[in-house]
Structures are given as C-alpha cells and as structure tokens.
Design an enzyme around this catalytic site. Sequence first.
Site, PDB file in Angstrom:
ATOM      1  N   ASP A  24       1.387 -44.166  44.995  1.00 59.49           N
ATOM      2  CA  ASP A  24       1.969 -43.962  46.327  1.00 59.49           C
ATOM      3  C   ASP A  24       0.863 -43.825  47.368  1.00 59.49           C
ATOM      4  O   ASP A  24      -0.231 -43.340  47.067  1.00 59.49           O
ATOM      5  CB  ASP A  24       2.837 -42.692  46.296  1.00 59.49           C
ATOM      6  CG  ASP A  24       3.764 -42.607  47.505  1.00 59.49           C
ATOM      7  OD1 ASP A  24       3.953 -43.622  48.200  1.00 59.49           O
ATOM      8  OD2 ASP A  24       4.295 -41.515  47.750  1.00 59.49           O
ATOM      9  N   ASN A  26      -0.003 -46.448  49.773  1.00 62.23           N
ATOM     10  CA  ASN A  26      -0.621 -47.687  50.277  1.00 62.23           C
ATOM     11  C   ASN A  26      -0.397 -47.844  51.784  1.00 62.23           C
ATOM     12  O   ASN A  26      -1.309 -48.228  52.531  1.00 62.23           O
ATOM     13  CB  ASN A  26      -0.014 -48.915  49.595  1.00 62.23           C
ATOM     14  CG  ASN A  26      -0.339 -48.996  48.125  1.00 62.23           C
ATOM     15  OD1 ASN A  26      -1.104 -48.195  47.604  1.00 62.23           O
ATOM     16  ND2 ASN A  26       0.240 -49.972  47.448  1.00 62.23           N
ATOM     17  N   GLY A  27       0.844 -47.558  52.213  1.00 62.45           N
ATOM     18  CA  GLY A  27       1.190 -47.716  53.629  1.00 62.45           C
ATOM     19  C   GLY A  27       0.362 -46.787  54.504  1.00 62.45           C
ATOM     20  O   GLY A  27      -0.209 -47.205  55.518  1.00 62.45           O
ATOM     21  N   ARG A  28       0.310 -45.509  54.093  1.00 60.46           N
ATOM     22  CA  ARG A  28      -0.454 -44.532  54.890  1.00 60.46           C
ATOM     23  C   ARG A  28      -1.935 -44.892  54.936  1.00 60.46           C
ATOM     24  O   ARG A  28      -2.596 -44.736  55.950  1.00 60.46           O
ATOM     25  CB  ARG A  28      -0.263 -43.119  54.307  1.00 60.46           C
ATOM     26  CG  ARG A  28       0.984 -42.434  54.823  1.00 60.46           C
ATOM     27  CD  ARG A  28       1.359 -41.269  53.966  1.00 60.46           C
ATOM     28  NE  ARG A  28       2.012 -41.710  52.741  1.00 60.46           N
ATOM     29  CZ  ARG A  28       2.262 -40.936  51.702  1.00 60.46           C
ATOM     30  NH1 ARG A  28       1.909 -39.673  51.725  1.00 60.46           N
ATOM     31  NH2 ARG A  28       2.889 -41.405  50.647  1.00 60.46           N
ATOM     32  N   TRP A  29      -2.470 -45.379  53.834  1.00 60.20           N
ATOM     33  CA  TRP A  29      -3.875 -45.784  53.784  1.00 60.20           C
ATOM     34  C   TRP A  29      -4.151 -46.841  54.849  1.00 60.20           C
ATOM     35  O   TRP A  29      -5.155 -46.778  55.566  1.00 60.20           O
ATOM     36  CB  TRP A  29      -4.200 -46.333  52.384  1.00 60.20           C
ATOM     37  CG  TRP A  29      -5.626 -46.683  52.151  1.00 60.20           C
ATOM     38  CD1 TRP A  29      -6.604 -45.900  51.615  1.00 60.20           C
ATOM     39  CD2 TRP A  29      -6.253 -47.956  52.428  1.00 60.20           C
ATOM     40  NE1 TRP A  29      -7.791 -46.583  51.534  1.00 60.20           N
ATOM     41  CE2 TRP A  29      -7.593 -47.847  52.031  1.00 60.20           C
ATOM     42  CE3 TRP A  29      -5.803 -49.174  52.955  1.00 60.20           C
ATOM     43  CZ2 TRP A  29      -8.511 -48.906  52.155  1.00 60.20           C
ATOM     44  CZ3 TRP A  29      -6.710 -50.214  53.082  1.00 60.20           C
ATOM     45  CH2 TRP A  29      -8.041 -50.074  52.688  1.00 60.20           C
ATOM     46  N   ARG A  37       0.514 -52.836  56.784  1.00 62.64           N
ATOM     47  CA  ARG A  37       0.814 -52.212  55.490  1.00 62.64           C
ATOM     48  C   ARG A  37       0.365 -53.072  54.309  1.00 62.64           C
ATOM     49  O   ARG A  37      -0.070 -52.558  53.288  1.00 62.64           O
ATOM     50  CB  ARG A  37       2.316 -51.934  55.384  1.00 62.64           C
ATOM     51  CG  ARG A  37       2.802 -50.839  56.318  1.00 62.64           C
ATOM     52  CD  ARG A  37       4.318 -50.672  56.201  1.00 62.64           C
ATOM     53  NE  ARG A  37       4.709 -50.313  54.853  1.00 62.64           N
ATOM     54  CZ  ARG A  37       4.689 -49.065  54.383  1.00 62.64           C
ATOM     55  NH1 ARG A  37       4.317 -48.071  55.138  1.00 62.64           N
ATOM     56  NH2 ARG A  37       5.068 -48.827  53.147  1.00 62.64           N
ATOM     57  N   HIS A  41      -1.483 -52.489  50.414  1.00 65.12           N
ATOM     58  CA  HIS A  41      -1.036 -52.971  49.100  1.00 65.12           C
ATOM     59  C   HIS A  41      -2.149 -53.790  48.430  1.00 65.12           C
ATOM     60  O   HIS A  41      -2.355 -53.709  47.226  1.00 65.12           O
ATOM     61  CB  HIS A  41       0.229 -53.811  49.238  1.00 65.12           C
ATOM     62  CG  HIS A  41       1.414 -53.027  49.738  1.00 65.12           C
ATOM     63  ND1 HIS A  41       1.742 -51.790  49.243  1.00 65.12           N
ATOM     64  CD2 HIS A  41       2.348 -53.314  50.694  1.00 65.12           C
ATOM     65  CE1 HIS A  41       2.834 -51.339  49.865  1.00 65.12           C
ATOM     66  NE2 HIS A  41       3.212 -52.243  50.754  1.00 65.12           N
ATOM     67  N   SER A  69       9.993 -50.645  43.113  1.00 65.37           N
ATOM     68  CA  SER A  69      11.281 -50.054  42.730  1.00 65.37           C
ATOM     69  C   SER A  69      12.427 -50.914  43.247  1.00 65.37           C
ATOM     70  O   SER A  69      12.242 -51.719  44.178  1.00 65.37           O
ATOM     71  CB  SER A  69      11.398 -48.640  43.309  1.00 65.37           C
ATOM     72  OG  SER A  69      11.556 -48.707  44.714  1.00 65.37           O
ATOM     73  N   TRP A  73      13.410 -53.206  47.470  1.00 60.81           N
ATOM     74  CA  TRP A  73      14.034 -54.449  47.961  1.00 60.81           C
ATOM     75  C   TRP A  73      14.576 -54.268  49.383  1.00 60.81           C
ATOM     76  O   TRP A  73      14.852 -55.242  50.077  1.00 60.81           O
ATOM     77  CB  TRP A  73      15.168 -54.907  47.035  1.00 60.81           C
ATOM     78  CG  TRP A  73      14.723 -55.456  45.711  1.00 60.81           C
ATOM     79  CD1 TRP A  73      14.979 -54.926  44.486  1.00 60.81           C
ATOM     80  CD2 TRP A  73      13.957 -56.646  45.457  1.00 60.81           C
ATOM     81  NE1 TRP A  73      14.410 -55.696  43.495  1.00 60.81           N
ATOM     82  CE2 TRP A  73      13.785 -56.768  44.061  1.00 60.81           C
ATOM     83  CE3 TRP A  73      13.386 -57.627  46.283  1.00 60.81           C
ATOM     84  CZ2 TRP A  73      13.078 -57.815  43.475  1.00 60.81           C
ATOM     85  CZ3 TRP A  73      12.688 -58.673  45.696  1.00 60.81           C
ATOM     86  CH2 TRP A  73      12.535 -58.756  44.315  1.00 60.81           C
ATOM     87  N   LEU A 135      -4.983 -51.618  24.774  1.00 63.46           N
ATOM     88  CA  LEU A 135      -4.175 -50.883  25.754  1.00 63.46           C
ATOM     89  C   LEU A 135      -2.928 -51.686  26.059  1.00 63.46           C
ATOM     90  O   LEU A 135      -2.992 -52.908  26.218  1.00 63.46           O
ATOM     91  CB  LEU A 135      -4.984 -50.698  27.060  1.00 63.46           C
ATOM     92  CG  LEU A 135      -4.230 -50.103  28.246  1.00 63.46           C
ATOM     93  CD1 LEU A 135      -3.965 -48.609  28.026  1.00 63.46           C
ATOM     94  CD2 LEU A 135      -5.024 -50.277  29.550  1.00 63.46           C
ATOM     95  N   GLU A 211       4.018 -33.846  31.291  1.00 65.92           N
ATOM     96  CA  GLU A 211       3.209 -33.015  32.189  1.00 65.92           C
ATOM     97  C   GLU A 211       2.942 -33.807  33.466  1.00 65.92           C
ATOM     98  O   GLU A 211       2.713 -35.021  33.409  1.00 65.92           O
ATOM     99  CB  GLU A 211       1.868 -32.672  31.530  1.00 65.92           C
ATOM    100  CG  GLU A 211       1.993 -31.845  30.265  1.00 65.92           C
ATOM    101  CD  GLU A 211       2.482 -30.425  30.534  1.00 65.92           C
ATOM    102  OE1 GLU A 211       2.140 -29.861  31.588  1.00 65.92           O
ATOM    103  OE2 GLU A 211       3.210 -29.885  29.678  1.00 65.92           O
TER     104      GLU A 211
HETATM  105  C1  FPP Z   1       3.742 -47.241  47.387  1.00 68.80           C
HETATM  106  O1  FPP Z   1       3.081 -47.139  48.617  1.00 68.80           O
HETATM  107  C2  FPP Z   1       3.354 -48.443  46.676  1.00 68.80           C
HETATM  108  C3  FPP Z   1       4.158 -49.515  46.485  1.00 68.80           C
HETATM  109  C4  FPP Z   1       5.541 -49.556  46.990  1.00 68.80           C
HETATM  110  C5  FPP Z   1       3.715 -50.735  45.790  1.00 68.80           C
HETATM  111  C6  FPP Z   1       2.631 -50.588  44.761  1.00 68.80           C
HETATM  112  C7  FPP Z   1       1.910 -51.876  44.692  1.00 68.80           C
HETATM  113  C8  FPP Z   1       0.588 -52.032  44.457  1.00 68.80           C
HETATM  114  C9  FPP Z   1      -0.269 -50.912  44.075  1.00 68.80           C
HETATM  115  C10 FPP Z   1      -0.089 -53.358  44.592  1.00 68.80           C
HETATM  116  C11 FPP Z   1       0.356 -54.452  43.730  1.00 68.80           C
HETATM  117  C12 FPP Z   1       0.589 -54.086  42.327  1.00 68.80           C
HETATM  118  C13 FPP Z   1       0.231 -54.836  41.271  1.00 68.80           C
HETATM  119  C14 FPP Z   1       0.610 -54.400  39.900  1.00 68.80           C
HETATM  120  C15 FPP Z   1      -0.537 -56.065  41.405  1.00 68.80           C
HETATM  121  P1  FPP Z   1       3.923 -47.036  49.960  1.00 68.80           P
HETATM  122  O2  FPP Z   1       3.932 -48.377  50.593  1.00 68.80           O
HETATM  123  O3  FPP Z   1       5.264 -46.441  49.679  1.00 68.80           O
HETATM  124  O4  FPP Z   1       3.002 -46.043  50.763  1.00 68.80           O
HETATM  125  P2  FPP Z   1       3.445 -45.015  51.894  1.00 68.80           P
HETATM  126  O5  FPP Z   1       4.302 -43.962  51.227  1.00 68.80           O
HETATM  127  O6  FPP Z   1       2.132 -44.455  52.367  1.00 68.80           O
HETATM  128  O7  FPP Z   1       4.165 -45.791  52.947  1.00 68.80           O
END
Ligand code: FPP
Length: 248
Positions: A24, A26-29, A37, A41, A69, A73, A135, A211
């Site tokens: 979690d 990616n968007g905030r980053w 956004r 990702h 998830s 969508w 793995l 855990e």
């Molecule tokens: C949550 O961040 C992350 C996702 C919804 C997607 C995860 C996808 C990746 C890590 C990249 C691609 C994956 C693969 C396996 C190649 P968010 O967008 O909800 O972040 P936020 O809560 O800060 O908005």
Amino acid sequence: MSSDALERLRLCGVLPRHVAVIMDGNGRWAVQRGLPRHAGHRQGMNAVREAVEGARQAGLKILTLFAFSTENWHRPSNEIGALMGLLRLYAEKEKRELRRQGVEVQVLGELHRLDQGTRNAVDAIVEGTRGGDKLRLNLMISYSGREELLRAVRMIARDAAAGRLDPESIDETALEQRLFTAGMPDPDLLIRTSGELRISNFLLWQLAYTEMHVSPVLWPDFTREHLFEAVLDYQGRERRFGRVTAGE
Ligand code: FPP
C-alpha cells in the site's frame, strides 16, 4: 548482498514459511513527489522485484503479494490501464530472471476479468516459471477474500447437490481445498505498508492466526531490509494459536 538484519534473522531461528504482503502507498508516494499515481505504481513494481529477491535471500518458501483487488476495478480507467500494463511488463521482463532464480509464479484471482493481452502475459509467466523450487510467488490479481469464500461455498454446494459430498462431512479441509491457496500453509506473517491498520478483504480465511507487521514505509520505498526487519519482528513473537503456550 549481506546485511546485519539478514545475519540476525538467520541466527534467530524459525523463519516464516509463508509471508503475505498488502502493498500500500503507491498513490501517496507519487502525490508526495508531485507525480501522477501511475509513477507510484511503476516504482512499486521495482519494490516487487526487490521483495522477491529479499524473500529468496532470506529463505522464505512462499511470498503472496496483493497486487490488484476486485475493488480496484472501480478506479479510473487510466489507472487500471496503467496497472495492467505494469503487470504485463513485469510478466514479460521478469520471466527469464525468475526462472533462473528458481521462483515459481502463480497468479490467483478472478482472472477472467483481465483483458486478453494481460491474460496471455500472466499465463506465460506461470508456464515459464513452473517447477521453480526455491520460492513460490503468488500474485493476487483481481482478488477479493469474500469472493474467494463465496466461490468455495458455491463449489461445496454444487458437490453436495450432486451427491459427491455429504453435508455432514464438510469441515475446514473441505473449504481450504476450494480456496485459491489450496495446498499451501496459511501465511505466518502479514506485512502491510504505509501504516494502515486494515485487512482490506485479503485472505480472510487464511489470516486467522497470522502475525501482523505494519510498516510506516510506503510500498515504493520498501526494500529487502524492511522485509528482513519484518521477519525479525515475527521471530520475536510467541505464537499461541488461541492456546496458553505454543504447541500445547
Ligand atoms: C496500493 O497503493 C497498490 C496497488 C493498488 C497496486 C499494487 C501494484 C504494484 C505494486 C505494481 C505492480 C505489481 C506487480 C506485481 C507488477 P495505492 O494506489 O492504494 O496507494 P495509496 O493508498 O497511497 O493511494
């Protein structure tokens, strides 16, 4: 590459066999950097590579990543397109290297909802890495824990209605055999990044005694060192599975 945390977790005893991750932040980053956004990702994809290498290095057996998830969508179509594009890119670019590293990839979820190009790339990475024995990497795509349980219940109902299953014999094993994770041990450790304290419809059955380690780090900044620290945190826990002391 060696690290202090890696040395310590090797000395610390029992490793988690199965680690699950809610990636979690990616968007905030991206927003913190004034970027779109999808840039978050993309950087998140690099963190996936890093986590997989770290998991191998630490000697974990199963790594399960929540990559998309069913709720995702509902995001804007350009963001969905970017995520699917990254999935295809990852599958195409990493297949050879993952095979070389002995990583077997499974992609689990409602895959019929993927577009054909993404589906083909997913099938190719699963096929191309089959048999890897270092793995197992589960990429959960178009996945929802509640949907997974409903799917299993439907299968059980069909089997019972057809006379293949006695309703009185339905037990935990009967349900587990019908989950996407059939045949795998439940996660020992769940990591969630970005400091959020939620399960978010992930592996609802399988996480019953897992855990949890919540990291404040946003997923694109998550490195193998953070993974090793999470494993060290796990190694310091006493797992009781609802009993007084473990194993009694
Ligand atoms: C949550 O961040 C992350 C996702 C919804 C997607 C995860 C996808 C990746 C890590 C990249 C691609 C994956 C693969 C396996 C190649 P968010 O967008 O909800 O972040 P936020 O809560 O800060 O908005």
